[in-house]
Design a protein around this motif. Structure first.
Motif, PDB file in Angstrom:
ATOM      1  N   UNK A  44      31.636 -21.064   2.970  1.00 39.11           N
ATOM      2  CA  UNK A  44      30.695 -21.235   4.321  1.00 39.11           C
ATOM      3  C   UNK A  44      32.169 -19.026   5.134  1.00 39.11           C
ATOM      4  N   UNK A  54      30.343 -29.204   3.722  1.00 34.04           N
ATOM      5  CA  UNK A  54      28.702 -29.562   3.885  1.00 34.04           C
ATOM      6  C   UNK A  54      27.981 -30.358   5.025  1.00 34.04           C
ATOM      7  N   UNK A  56      30.103 -29.771   8.168  1.00 30.73           N
ATOM      8  CA  UNK A  56      30.009 -29.442   9.415  1.00 30.73           C
ATOM      9  C   UNK A  56      29.752 -27.817   9.011  1.00 30.73           C
ATOM     10  N   UNK A  57      28.692 -27.696   9.117  1.00 31.60           N
ATOM     11  CA  UNK A  57      27.950 -26.284   9.237  1.00 31.60           C
ATOM     12  C   UNK A  57      26.888 -25.417  10.259  1.00 31.60           C
ATOM     13  N   UNK A  58      26.574 -25.065  10.247  1.00 31.60           N
ATOM     14  CA  UNK A  58      25.638 -24.206  11.147  1.00 31.60           C
ATOM     15  C   UNK A  58      24.726 -25.145  11.944  1.00 31.60           C
ATOM     16  N   UNK A  62      27.648 -24.892  14.797  1.00 34.15           N
ATOM     17  CA  UNK A  62      27.979 -23.134  15.315  1.00 34.15           C
ATOM     18  C   UNK A  62      29.366 -22.940  15.451  1.00 34.15           C
TER      19      UNK A  62
END
Lengths: 328, 113
Positions: A44, A54, A56-58, A62
């Motif tokens: 990302x 995978x 710790x995304x938005x 965020x």
């Protein structure tokens, strides 16, 4: 008619038989189409961050992805870090499966971090070890376990510690005495945002006193107050020795950031001599301004309520041939 | 007779106003905060599949079903085995609250996606 009906029925059966495998095939294919082809997770922000983003995304955090707005997130810069450059490979954290909390990554930087300050600093020092940080090892901050991330925030575009206007908030969170002093009537323009702590100090370590940017107090002061540097024909030794003999750097209730009011400040050295200051603090021996029958005034009484610099204006040093008393 | 008609109309109006209020009653911020504090977003996102299905997908599956909310709460509170993308199974996390109101709010929020 009967024959025609038979032929029609035969054709219908033949047609149905022909379409049957296709219909079955559709039924077989349909579920396969329904199961979405899951793509391999993509990076990302940082190179190779997919293994972290995978989870710790938005949706989850965020605030972590904001690293993309910082210099660390410039992917065109090949020196840029990956998540694991700072947090370690963290194999156990990544491979964990279960409903409890996974084990922590190899290196974390929060308040609850189990890593030592030295371990945490190593993440930064592996790249940032030159220049201003040359004196980091053994510096006051380092030896007190005040690490890089005690002051700096990495996953944010605006690092308070690196912005002159907000830097003092970071420093004053520990150095509370200096905060109080900086709010006194006479102060360096710190609250006004014209200078900040790092204008004089190097928080990453220094060979000078008080983690100053230069080797001596005076050298630091002269970077702005160059007119006090000299060289002078007539030097005032305490001034050329150390500005902080008379001044306090962060703030004072007395004008010009002086430590004490005049003449008491001057009287701390100039006790005897031209204008005797004996008893000036206690009020003894002052006597009347003009002694009856005397031709001159009492020296001590001249001192009361007056500032020495009313006459001795060139107190930092004079270049005037007649200036040994710093009066011109 | 006239009064009965008026009363009937009023009751009808009240019911019409009160009925859709369930959707408005969902406190989305509280639901998100609860989900965040329980690390739900580590496996679920609103509109994309992660380790677990997206909330939109869960909502589509259970929406309109009378037992949808109940099933969602059961999933959160009992920690059943769930199948992951890679074919492996693991226990679903048990949410760290027993407050029925909070659980209901979260389940409603998920089903409203």
């Amino acid at each position: 008619m009967g024959l025609l009906r038979k032929m029609l029925l035969l054709c219908m059966f033949a047609g149905m038989a022909g379409t049957m495998p296709a219909a079955l095939a559709v039924d077989v294919v349909k579920p396969a189409e329904k199961t979405e082809k899951k793509e391999a997770p993509r990076d990302i922000v940082l190179k190779g961050d997919a293994k972290c983003t995978t989870c710790h995304d938005e949706a989850d955090s965020p605030e972590l992805l904001a690293i993309g707005k910082t210099r660390h997130g410039v992917r065109a810069d090949k020196r840029g870090p990956e998540c694991t450059s700072c947090h370690g490979e963290s194999a156990k954290h990544i491979a964990y499966k279960g409903s409890d909390k996974p084990p922590k990554p190899d290196r974390t930087f929060g308040k609850k971090s189990a890593n030592t300050a030295e371990e945490r600093d190593q993440a930064c020092m592996s790249c940032h070890k030159g220049g201003n940080r040359m004196q980091w090892v053994g510096s006051q901050h380092e030896s007190q376990d005040v690490g890089c991330t005690s002051c700096h925030k990495v996953h944010t575009r605006h690092d308070k510690a690196r912005d002159r206007a907000t830097q003092t908030e970071t420093c004053f969170s520990c150095h509370k005495e200096q905060r109080t002093e900086s709010l006194r009537t006479s102060h360096h323009p710190i609250p006004e945002g014209k200078i900040s702590c790092s204008s004089c100090h190097n928080p990453h370590g220094s060979s000078g006193p008080k983690m100053l940017n230069t080797a001596t107090v005076n050298e630091t002061c002269y970077t702005c107050h160059a007119e006090k540097r000299g060289p002078f024909l007539w030097e005032h030794p305490p001034a050329s020795d150390n500005c902080s003999n008379c001044h306090t750097p962060h703030g004072s209730s007395i004008a010009s950031l002086l430590k004490y009011r005049q003449p008491f400040l001057c009287a701390s050295c100039h006790i005897a001599g031209g204008h005797s200051t004996t008893g000036i603090r206690s009020g003894q021996d002052l006597g009347p301004l003009v002694t009856p029958g005397a031709t001159s005034t009492t020296a001590a009484s001249q001192m009361v309520g007056k500032a020495c610099t009313n006459c001795h204006t060139q107190v930092h040093g004079s270049n005037h041939p007649s200036g040994p008393r710093f009066a011109r | 007779m006239k009064h009965r008609i008026i009363a009937g109309v009023l009751v009808g109006l009240f019911a019409a106003i009160a009925a859709p209020s369930t959707a408005a009653d969902i406190d989305a911020e509280a639901a998100k905060a609860l989900a965040k504090s329980n690390d739900c977003f580590k496996c679920h996102a609103i509109d994309k599949d992660k380790k677990g299905p997206s909330y939109k997908k869960i909502s589509a599956k259970f929406k309109g079903r009378a037992d949808g909310e109940e099933k969602a709460i059961k999933n959160m509170t009992t920690g059943p085995k769930v199948k992951l993308d890679d074919g492996t199974e693991e226990d679903h996390k048990v949410i760290d609250t027993k407050d029925a109101k909070q659980l209901k709010n979260l389940a409603q929020w998920i089903l409203s996606q």
